[in-house]
Design an enzyme around this catalytic site. Structure first.
Site, PDB file in Angstrom:
ATOM      1  N   GLU A  46       0.850  -1.198   0.000  1.00 29.99           N
ATOM      2  CA  GLU A  46       0.000   0.000   0.000  1.00 29.99           C
ATOM      3  C   GLU A  46       0.878   1.237   0.000  1.00 29.99           C
ATOM      4  OE1 GLU A  46      -2.632   0.944   3.299  1.00 29.99           O
ATOM      5  OE2 GLU A  46      -3.686   2.421   2.065  1.00 29.99           O
ATOM      6  N   GLU A  71       4.705   4.813   3.915  1.00 23.32           N
ATOM      7  CA  GLU A  71       4.131   6.107   4.302  1.00 23.32           C
ATOM      8  C   GLU A  71       5.276   7.102   4.472  1.00 23.32           C
ATOM      9  OE1 GLU A  71       1.135   7.782   4.757  1.00 23.32           O
ATOM     10  OE2 GLU A  71       2.559   9.344   5.280  1.00 23.32           O
ATOM     11  N   ASP A  98       9.604   7.568   0.666  1.00 25.46           N
ATOM     12  CA  ASP A  98       8.912   8.048  -0.532  1.00 25.46           C
ATOM     13  C   ASP A  98       8.660   6.823  -1.409  1.00 25.46           C
ATOM     14  OD1 ASP A  98       8.122   9.012  -2.958  1.00 25.46           O
ATOM     15  OD2 ASP A  98       9.841  10.339  -3.251  1.00 25.46           O
ATOM     16  N   ASP A 121      -2.754  12.192  -1.855  1.00 30.39           N
ATOM     17  CA  ASP A 121      -2.894  13.649  -1.682  1.00 30.39           C
ATOM     18  C   ASP A 121      -3.137  14.317  -3.029  1.00 30.39           C
ATOM     19  OD1 ASP A 121      -2.406  13.709   1.117  1.00 30.39           O
ATOM     20  OD2 ASP A 121      -0.266  13.453   0.734  1.00 30.39           O
ATOM     21  N   LYS A 125      -3.323  22.871  -5.907  1.00 27.17           N
ATOM     22  CA  LYS A 125      -2.809  23.977  -6.728  1.00 27.17           C
ATOM     23  C   LYS A 125      -2.030  23.436  -7.924  1.00 27.17           C
ATOM     24  CE  LYS A 125      -2.524  27.335  -3.073  1.00 27.17           C
ATOM     25  NZ  LYS A 125      -1.714  27.883  -2.001  1.00 27.17           N
ATOM     26  N   ASP A 157     -11.236  10.417  -3.718  1.00 24.79           N
ATOM     27  CA  ASP A 157     -12.441  11.226  -3.552  1.00 24.79           C
ATOM     28  C   ASP A 157     -12.337  12.511  -4.375  1.00 24.79           C
ATOM     29  OD1 ASP A 157     -10.342  12.065  -1.925  1.00 24.79           O
ATOM     30  OD2 ASP A 157     -11.678  13.029  -0.478  1.00 24.79           O
ATOM     31  N   PHE A 197      -9.496   8.357   5.030  1.00 28.44           N
ATOM     32  CA  PHE A 197      -9.888   9.429   4.118  1.00 28.44           C
ATOM     33  C   PHE A 197     -11.219   9.146   3.441  1.00 28.44           C
ATOM     34  CE2 PHE A 197      -7.202  13.124   3.654  1.00 28.44           C
ATOM     35  CZ  PHE A 197      -6.270  12.842   4.633  1.00 28.44           C
ATOM     36  N   GLU A 198     -11.546   7.878   3.249  1.00 28.40           N
ATOM     37  CA  GLU A 198     -12.875   7.594   2.704  1.00 28.40           C
ATOM     38  C   GLU A 198     -13.943   7.995   3.731  1.00 28.40           C
ATOM     39  OE1 GLU A 198     -13.732   3.809   0.937  1.00 28.40           O
ATOM     40  OE2 GLU A 198     -15.770   4.481   0.502  1.00 28.40           O
TER      41      GLU A 198
HETATM   42  C1  LIG Z   1      -4.718  11.731   1.782  1.00 28.14           C
HETATM   43  S1  LIG Z   1      -3.742  10.615   2.702  1.00 28.14           S
HETATM   44  C2  LIG Z   1      -4.595   9.067   2.527  1.00 28.14           C
HETATM   45  C3  LIG Z   1      -4.179   8.081   3.574  1.00 28.14           C
HETATM   46  C4  LIG Z   1      -4.892   6.715   3.482  1.00 28.14           C
HETATM   47  N1  LIG Z   1      -4.563   6.023   2.244  1.00 28.14           N
HETATM   48  C5  LIG Z   1      -6.381   6.914   3.596  1.00 28.14           C
HETATM   49  O1  LIG Z   1      -7.075   6.732   2.589  1.00 28.14           O
HETATM   50  O2  LIG Z   1      -6.847   7.241   4.703  1.00 28.14           O
HETATM   51  C6  LIG Z   1      -2.326  10.352   1.651  1.00 28.14           C
HETATM   52  C7  LIG Z   1      -1.169   9.737   2.404  1.00 28.14           C
HETATM   53  O3  LIG Z   1      -0.117   9.473   1.485  1.00 28.14           O
HETATM   54  C8  LIG Z   1       1.109   9.841   2.087  1.00 28.14           C
HETATM   55  N2  LIG Z   1       2.064  10.110   1.001  1.00 28.14           N
HETATM   56  C9  LIG Z   1       2.105  11.192   0.203  1.00 28.14           C
HETATM   57  N3  LIG Z   1       3.105  11.099  -0.701  1.00 28.14           N
HETATM   58  C10 LIG Z   1       3.720   9.908  -0.453  1.00 28.14           C
HETATM   59  C11 LIG Z   1       4.829   9.241  -1.033  1.00 28.14           C
HETATM   60  N4  LIG Z   1       5.505   9.791  -2.050  1.00 28.14           N
HETATM   61  N5  LIG Z   1       5.192   8.040  -0.529  1.00 28.14           N
HETATM   62  C12 LIG Z   1       4.506   7.494   0.506  1.00 28.14           C
HETATM   63  N6  LIG Z   1       3.448   8.088   1.103  1.00 28.14           N
HETATM   64  C13 LIG Z   1       3.054   9.273   0.628  1.00 28.14           C
HETATM   65  C14 LIG Z   1       0.752  11.066   2.917  1.00 28.14           C
HETATM   66  O4  LIG Z   1       1.687  11.343   3.917  1.00 28.14           O
HETATM   67  C15 LIG Z   1      -0.606  10.662   3.473  1.00 28.14           C
HETATM   68  O5  LIG Z   1      -0.513   9.949   4.692  1.00 28.14           O
END
Ligand SMILES: C[S@@+](CC[C@H](N)C(=O)[O-])C[C@H]1O[C@@H](n2cnc3c(N)ncnc32)[C@H](O)[C@@H]1O
Length: 227
Positions: A46, A71, A98, A121, A125, A157, A197-198
């Site tokens: 994931e 994460e 990352d 995310d 912008k 979403d 987030f859902e």
């Molecule tokens: C909007 S949240 C969604 C979290 C989870 N999947 C949910 O649906 O509740 C997006 C997550 O992706 C992580 N994230 C963003 N860019 C990332 C990257 N390049 N590698 C790993 N995680 C990343 C963020 O820190 C954040 O926790």
């Protein structure tokens, strides 16, 4: 963030695997999943686990599958890892990394059975769009990581971003859409949502889009920017 019982980094260590940073002049380490998990069960990854709800439910429901959660934010990784550790889940490991770099450098071709990208995310912008995780290059790196028949599962979403993700995947011969499997992406739990987030999106009355792609045997291509 809601406070939960918090385990120390030492207590969490058995649930964390972060590949070593590449050394100059040496090829990057490819993750040996069997060594990481101590068995040869299939591996699903994931990307962006956030607080870890999807992985928690998936790992509990499917103990014969190994789950690797990536994460980028340390506090979320530790929060999610605590959830797995207090339940002593043997089939979960996490990394604070990352995901784009980790896939590019450390995931061996054809070595993971499924990749889940849920509610990435949106970076609203326009000038920040390049920070989005799901790019043409990343979609290609995921395709390389999957064997023929593997799955890429996505949910969002944000209709516009979902449109970009599906445009990228649909343009790649390495993916074939599986509309009949859509419900497998971020599968709903008894609570009615699969991820944190859902839950937020539904509470705000917004829509959620999902898609599933099968890895075909076609060569991996990097498609042009659909924007
Ligand atoms: C909007 S949240 C969604 C979290 C989870 N999947 C949910 O649906 O509740 C997006 C997550 O992706 C992580 N994230 C963003 N860019 C990332 C990257 N390049 N590698 C790993 N995680 C990343 C963020 O820190 C954040 O926790």
């Amino acid at each position: 963030m809601r406070k939960e019982q918090r385990l120390s980094r030492e207590q969490l260590a058995p649930w964390v695997y972060e590949p070593p940073a590449p050394r100059e002049g040496e090829p990057p380490v490819r993750i040996d999943w069997a060594a990481v998990f101590g068995n040869a069960n299939p591996v699903e990854v994931e990307v962006g686990t956030g607080k870890g709800l999807f992985l928690l439910n998936a790992a509990l429901a499917r103990p014969d599958t190994n789950f690797y959660g990536i994460e980028i934010v340390r506090k979320y990784q530790l929060y999610a890892t605590t959830r797995y550790a207090i339940r002593e889940l043997a089939n979960v490991r996490t990394a604070c990394a990352d995901a784009k770099a980790l896939f590019r450098l450390h995931v061996a071709p054809g070595s993971v059975q499924a990749v889940h990208v849920y509610f990435p995310d949106p970076w609203w912008k326009k000038r920040h769009r390049k920070r989005r995780v799901f790019t043409q290059e990343f979609a290609a790196d995921i395709a390389r990581a999957l064997p023929t028949g593997g799955r890429l599962l996505i949910a969002s979403d944000v209709e516009e971003y979902f449109g970009v993700m599906t445009a990228i995947a649909r343009a790649m011969p390495a993916y074939s859409e599986r509309p009949e499997e859509t419900d497998r992406a971020a599968p709903r739990t008894d609570a009615g949502f699969a991820t944190n987030f859902e839950r937020k999106a539904r509470a705000a009355g917004g829509g959620v889009w999902r898609a599933v792609y099968e890895r075909t045997s076609a060569d991996v291509t990097v498609v042009p920017d659909p924007a």
